[in-house]
Design an enzyme around this catalytic site. Structure first.
Site, mmCIF file in Angstrom:
data_model
loop_
_atom_site.group_PDB
_atom_site.id
_atom_site.type_symbol
_atom_site.label_atom_id
_atom_site.label_comp_id
_atom_site.label_asym_id
_atom_site.label_seq_id
_atom_site.Cartn_x
_atom_site.Cartn_y
_atom_site.Cartn_z
ATOM 1 N N CYS A 1 0.849 -1.185 0.000
ATOM 2 C CA CYS A 1 0.000 0.000 0.000
ATOM 3 C C CYS A 1 0.893 1.246 0.000
ATOM 4 O O CYS A 1 1.974 1.252 0.566
ATOM 5 C CB CYS A 1 -0.927 0.105 1.196
ATOM 6 S SG CYS A 1 -2.036 -1.288 1.368
ATOM 7 N N ARG B 1 3.346 0.009 -5.242
ATOM 8 C CA ARG B 1 3.144 -0.635 -3.946
ATOM 9 C C ARG B 1 1.811 -1.368 -3.854
ATOM 10 O O ARG B 1 1.524 -2.036 -2.864
ATOM 11 C CB ARG B 1 3.207 0.401 -2.824
ATOM 12 C CG ARG B 1 4.502 1.178 -2.806
ATOM 13 C CD ARG B 1 4.468 2.235 -1.748
ATOM 14 N NE ARG B 1 4.549 1.666 -0.434
ATOM 15 C CZ ARG B 1 5.664 1.439 0.230
ATOM 16 N NH1 ARG B 1 6.808 1.742 -0.304
ATOM 17 N NH2 ARG B 1 5.642 0.912 1.432
ATOM 18 N N TRP C 1 -2.921 -2.493 -1.641
ATOM 19 C CA TRP C 1 -2.666 -3.905 -1.963
ATOM 20 C C TRP C 1 -3.387 -4.666 -0.860
ATOM 21 O O TRP C 1 -2.988 -4.614 0.300
ATOM 22 C CB TRP C 1 -1.167 -4.197 -1.956
ATOM 23 C CG TRP C 1 -0.823 -5.565 -2.448
ATOM 24 C CD1 TRP C 1 -0.601 -5.940 -3.734
ATOM 25 C CD2 TRP C 1 -0.654 -6.742 -1.650
ATOM 26 N NE1 TRP C 1 -0.303 -7.286 -3.788
ATOM 27 C CE2 TRP C 1 -0.337 -7.806 -2.529
ATOM 28 C CE3 TRP C 1 -0.755 -7.023 -0.283
ATOM 29 C CZ2 TRP C 1 -0.105 -9.107 -2.088
ATOM 30 C CZ3 TRP C 1 -0.535 -8.319 0.145
ATOM 31 C CH2 TRP C 1 -0.211 -9.345 -0.752
ATOM 32 N N ASN D 1 -0.798 1.845 5.948
ATOM 33 C CA ASN D 1 -0.026 0.806 5.265
ATOM 34 C C ASN D 1 0.534 -0.088 6.361
ATOM 35 O O ASN D 1 1.105 0.397 7.323
ATOM 36 C CB ASN D 1 1.111 1.485 4.478
ATOM 37 C CG ASN D 1 2.192 0.525 4.047
ATOM 38 O OD1 ASN D 1 1.921 -0.650 3.788
ATOM 39 N ND2 ASN D 1 3.415 0.992 3.959
ATOM 40 N N GLY D 2 0.327 -1.391 6.241
ATOM 41 C CA GLY D 2 0.818 -2.323 7.257
ATOM 42 C C GLY D 2 -0.296 -3.276 7.670
ATOM 43 O O GLY D 2 -1.325 -3.359 6.995
ATOM 44 N N GLU E 1 15.491 -17.095 -11.918
ATOM 45 C CA GLU E 1 15.067 -15.707 -12.138
ATOM 46 C C GLU E 1 14.284 -15.581 -13.454
ATOM 47 O O GLU E 1 13.287 -14.865 -13.527
ATOM 48 C CB GLU E 1 16.303 -14.796 -12.115
ATOM 49 C CG GLU E 1 16.066 -13.330 -12.392
ATOM 50 C CD GLU E 1 15.122 -12.634 -11.429
ATOM 51 O OE1 GLU E 1 14.728 -13.217 -10.418
ATOM 52 O OE2 GLU E 1 14.740 -11.494 -11.731
ATOM 53 N N LYS F 1 10.437 -14.247 -13.748
ATOM 54 C CA LYS F 1 10.018 -13.124 -14.602
ATOM 55 C C LYS F 1 8.801 -13.529 -15.422
ATOM 56 O O LYS F 1 7.837 -12.780 -15.533
ATOM 57 C CB LYS F 1 11.134 -12.677 -15.566
ATOM 58 C CG LYS F 1 12.338 -11.964 -15.037
ATOM 59 C CD LYS F 1 12.079 -10.650 -14.374
ATOM 60 C CE LYS F 1 11.721 -10.848 -12.975
ATOM 61 N NZ LYS F 1 12.232 -10.388 -11.832
ATOM 62 N N GLU G 1 5.656 -13.917 -13.219
ATOM 63 C CA GLU G 1 5.172 -12.649 -12.675
ATOM 64 C C GLU G 1 4.347 -11.860 -13.669
ATOM 65 O O GLU G 1 3.325 -11.287 -13.307
ATOM 66 C CB GLU G 1 6.370 -11.761 -12.274
ATOM 67 C CG GLU G 1 7.018 -12.111 -10.983
ATOM 68 C CD GLU G 1 8.201 -11.192 -10.682
ATOM 69 O OE1 GLU G 1 8.264 -10.679 -9.567
ATOM 70 O OE2 GLU G 1 9.073 -10.998 -11.558
ATOM 71 N N HIS H 1 15.497 -36.201 -11.832
ATOM 72 C CA HIS H 1 14.879 -36.622 -10.582
ATOM 73 C C HIS H 1 13.429 -36.167 -10.480
ATOM 74 O O HIS H 1 12.924 -35.928 -9.392
ATOM 75 C CB HIS H 1 15.714 -36.109 -9.400
ATOM 76 C CG HIS H 1 17.131 -36.579 -9.468
ATOM 77 N ND1 HIS H 1 17.485 -37.904 -9.301
ATOM 78 C CD2 HIS H 1 18.284 -35.920 -9.770
ATOM 79 C CE1 HIS H 1 18.800 -38.031 -9.457
ATOM 80 N NE2 HIS H 1 19.294 -36.841 -9.753
ATOM 81 N N LYS I 1 5.486 -4.064 -5.781
ATOM 82 C CA LYS I 1 6.943 -3.983 -5.886
ATOM 83 C C LYS I 1 7.611 -4.023 -4.521
ATOM 84 O O LYS I 1 8.687 -4.572 -4.365
ATOM 85 C CB LYS I 1 7.316 -2.684 -6.609
ATOM 86 C CG LYS I 1 8.786 -2.575 -6.807
ATOM 87 C CD LYS I 1 9.134 -2.056 -8.147
ATOM 88 C CE LYS I 1 10.587 -2.279 -8.463
ATOM 89 N NZ LYS I 1 10.882 -3.660 -8.841
HETATM 90 C C1 G6P Z 1 8.501 -8.295 -4.500
HETATM 91 C C2 G6P Z 1 8.868 -7.765 -5.854
HETATM 92 C C3 G6P Z 1 10.088 -8.527 -6.372
HETATM 93 C C4 G6P Z 1 11.229 -8.420 -5.390
HETATM 94 C C5 G6P Z 1 10.811 -8.900 -3.995
HETATM 95 C C6 G6P Z 1 11.856 -8.558 -2.957
HETATM 96 O O1 G6P Z 1 8.037 -9.595 -4.596
HETATM 97 O O2 G6P Z 1 7.791 -7.899 -6.754
HETATM 98 O O3 G6P Z 1 10.486 -7.962 -7.602
HETATM 99 O O4 G6P Z 1 12.292 -9.197 -5.832
HETATM 100 O O5 G6P Z 1 9.615 -8.228 -3.597
HETATM 101 O O6 G6P Z 1 11.942 -7.155 -2.877
HETATM 102 P P1 G6P Z 1 13.206 -6.365 -2.428
HETATM 103 O O7 G6P Z 1 12.790 -4.917 -2.561
HETATM 104 O O8 G6P Z 1 13.467 -6.733 -1.002
HETATM 105 O O9 G6P Z 1 14.330 -6.715 -3.295
#
Ligand code: G6P
Length: 614
Positions: free
Chosen positions: A2, A27, A75, A101-102, A487, A491, A494, A510, A609
């Site tokens: 948020c 956020r 969020w 927020n929280g 990774e 991607k 996501e 396995h 994010k």
């Molecule tokens: C969220 C974001 C990711 C990020 C992760 C950790 O899930 O969508 O892109 O890698 O948080 O965030 P940070 O800011 O701690 O790297």
């Protein structure tokens, strides 16, 4: 998660709040809302499900005047993303309005108490409980608002950043934080407040990062007052910040993600500037020099991180163990913090976080500190909570990352880990001079090789088109490329919502090999390395089962290109630097597939994010 934003001053609050919310949409973007108040106490609240643009539509043509206000982009945690759950929330007497927020963890017990006092609730949120609770305390004990906030917050368990306005005192906004970030911007006779600095920097570069347990009283025309829950006044630590506002604009790119992918060569130069000496082929990190006793004598490194940062941590493990001969564990911060982990006297904990605000990483780091560890941070956002709480650290300096799917922050984190491992190994004398010089020389060439990789964008877009409707993907790699496979899969998941799994290539046998058939695209990172022959065998195994192979290979490769269905040829580099190059085609593939599928690339569903709740 948020995002919250607030303004009080001489100007119209609405445009400042809306512009601020747009900066904070990374956020969360389930719903948005704004409360505006004018000097006479006339209060208006507008809310909408969806994004800030939807809120603008809802408030269009309505009275949006007022020189103070608070706003929120959500969020969802407690309660579905509906209009009734959208912030701001109002107390029963209609006087107090709050954004939050929280997570208020003990909201149910507070709710029960309020229900017994005859309160009813208009939403399913923990936020509404808090604002009602403040109202209850104020009225029941006949307290002024600030004292009521102090009393209420002392009873709250959990995390909060709040902004509160009172119809009876329209000249003031009360803000407070615990474990969720909140920044106050100080203008000329005006105040801004927001979850991060982005909404504030267009107006002022003077900011105060509120600390846990602090409450700010923002009255237009008066100095900022900061007070803690025990009513002790706290000094305002005013800092001057500098942010390049163009980072918050897409420029000619259709999406922030694509812009950030393409920025990587230049951002990598920023990351290495002043650290990597291109003439002498040396690395100088002041954090290593200043804390050499702790770092050189580390018995073990424990890396804590989440998401993409955790993947960078896996590469960090490989680098530090190879070059420094120090054992490294890589932990999901969310698991580490609840496991009563063993921290040994000479352990150094490295927290990796782009945002520097991820709640689990922050808590893991604090736990490690409590247990006596020296804590080192690798963050992007300057002044973020993690950056401020660490004993030392290195900023990755790749500029603001706006796209929810992390790209340039990943390569920045990997670059910092490479420099960290090499600089430490040099100090420890665990690396041969020749190897050190070769790798540092090659590191300096990486930005140009990234440009060459980005030049493959059109052909990667073409290739991606063929996989628009794939339902599953497997990503494979070995050694340094295994985290890159993880990774790449992340991607794709996501932003395109295609199911994808990353595996160490040899683990295929396995279990996952059972999934391979002619419908299964398998992306294999198969650049030249010591494990090249091994991965070649893994590719044969997939081919024998009719899997469709997309191989990322080194330019000029002749062996894999004969077997793979598709090859993406990238510039050759040393294998410990390979992730800086091979992650780029995977980022581009995920991006193009998501675009072909018509997805919201920069704001994928259900994600945020900066994950400031656990
Ligand atoms: C969220 C974001 C990711 C990020 C992760 C950790 O899930 O969508 O892109 O890698 O948080 O965030 P940070 O800011 O701690 O790297």
């Amino acid at each position: 998660m948020c995002g919250i934003v607030g303004y009080i001053g001489k100007s119209d609050a609405y445009p400042i709040l809306i512009k601020g919310l747009k900066c904070l949409e990374y956020r969360g973007y389930d719903s948005a809302g704004v409360a505006l108040i004018d000097k006479s106490g006339d209060l208006r609240i507008y809310k909408s499900v969806g994004k800030v643009a939807d809120l603008e539509r809802v408030s269009s043509g309505k009275n949006i005047s007022g020189t103070a206000g608070i706003a929120h982009t959500r969020w969802a945690t407690h309660g579905e993303p509906t209009e009734r759950n959208a912030h701001p929330h109002r107390s029963s007497d209609g006087k107090l309005v709050m954004v939050h927020n929280g997570i208020i963890e003990n909201y149910l017990s507070i709710k029960k108490k309020l229900s017994e006092e005859g309160y009813s609730f208009a939403s399913d949120t923990d936020t509404e409980i808090l604002v009602q609770f403040i109202e209850y305390i104020r009225n029941d004990r006949k307290l002024d608002l600030l004292t009521a906030v102090q009393v209420a917050l002392k009873e709250v368990v959990g995390a909060y950043a709040i902004a509160l306005i009172d119809k009876d005192n329209p000249g003031e906004i009360i803000v407070a934080r615990k474990s969720s970030p909140l920044v106050v911007g100080i203008g000329e006779g005006e105040f801004f407040v927001a979850s991060d600095t982005a909404p504030i920097v267009p107006y002022t570069n003077k900011v105060v990062f509120l600390k846990d347990g602090e409450i700010g009283v923002l009255s237009a025309g008066s100095p900022l007052k900061i007070i803690n829950l025990d009513n002790v006044e706290c000094p305002a630590d005013i800092q001057n910040i500098e942010i390049n506002l163009s980072e918050f604009e897409k420029g000619d790119y259709p999406h922030f993600m694509l812009k950030e992918i393409f920025e990587q060569p230049e951002r990598l130069k920023d990351c290495m500037r002043g650290r990597l000496n291109l003439e002498e082929h040396t690395i100088r990190l002041s954090s290593i020099i200043n804390h050499s006793d702790k770092l050189l004598n580390a018995g073990r490194f424990v890396i804590v991180a989440c998401g993409t940062s955790w993947h960078a941590g896996l590469i960090g493990k490989h680098l530090i163990e190879s070059f420094c001969r120090i054992p490294v564990e890589v932990e999901y911060a969310s698991e580490f913090r609840y496991r009563n982990p063993v921290i040994l006297p000479n352990d150094v904990v490295i927290a990796i976080s782009q945002s520097g605000e991820t709640a689990d990483t922050l808590a893991a780091m604090e736990l490690a500190k409590e247990k006596g560890a020296f804590v080192f941070g690798i963050c992007n956002v300057v002044g973020s909570s993690i950056a401020r709480a660490t004993d030392s650290g290195i900023y990755i300096h790749v500029g603001s990352e706006v796209g929810v799917a992390s790209t340039k922050a990943f390569t920045g984190q990997v670059a910092v880990l490479i420099m960290f491992a090499l600089a430490l190994a040099k100090e420890k004398k665990t690396i041969k001079d020749e190897e050190y010089t070769n790798i540092t020389r090659e590191l300096g060439l990486i930005p140009e090789k990234m440009y060459a990789t980005l030049a493959l964008n059109d052909s990667i877009a073409e290739l991606s088109r063929m996989f628009t409707y794939a339902r599953n993907f497997i990503y494979l790699g070995r050694g340094y490329s295994y985290p890159v496979a993880l990774e790449g899969a992340l991607k794709l998941k996501e932003i395109s919502y295609i199911h994808a799994e990353g595996y160490p290539a040899a683990e295929m046998k396995h279990g996952p090999i059972a999934l391979i058939d002619a419908e299964m695209p398998v992306v294999v990172i198969a650049t030249k390395s010591d494990l090249y022959k091994k991965i070649l065998s893994n590719i044969q195994e997939i081919k024998s089962r009719k899997g469709r192979i997309i191989a990322i290979v080194t330019e000029g490769d002749t062996e894999i290109s004969k077997i793979a269905d598709f090859c993406i040829e990238v510039p050759n580099t040393i294998d410990c630097l390979d992730a800086l190059i091979t992650s780029i085609p995977l980022q581009l593939m995920a991006y193009h597939i998501a675009v072909y599928r018509g997805m919201d690339v920069d704001q994928p569903r259900n994600l945020a994010k900066s994950v400031t709740v656990e």
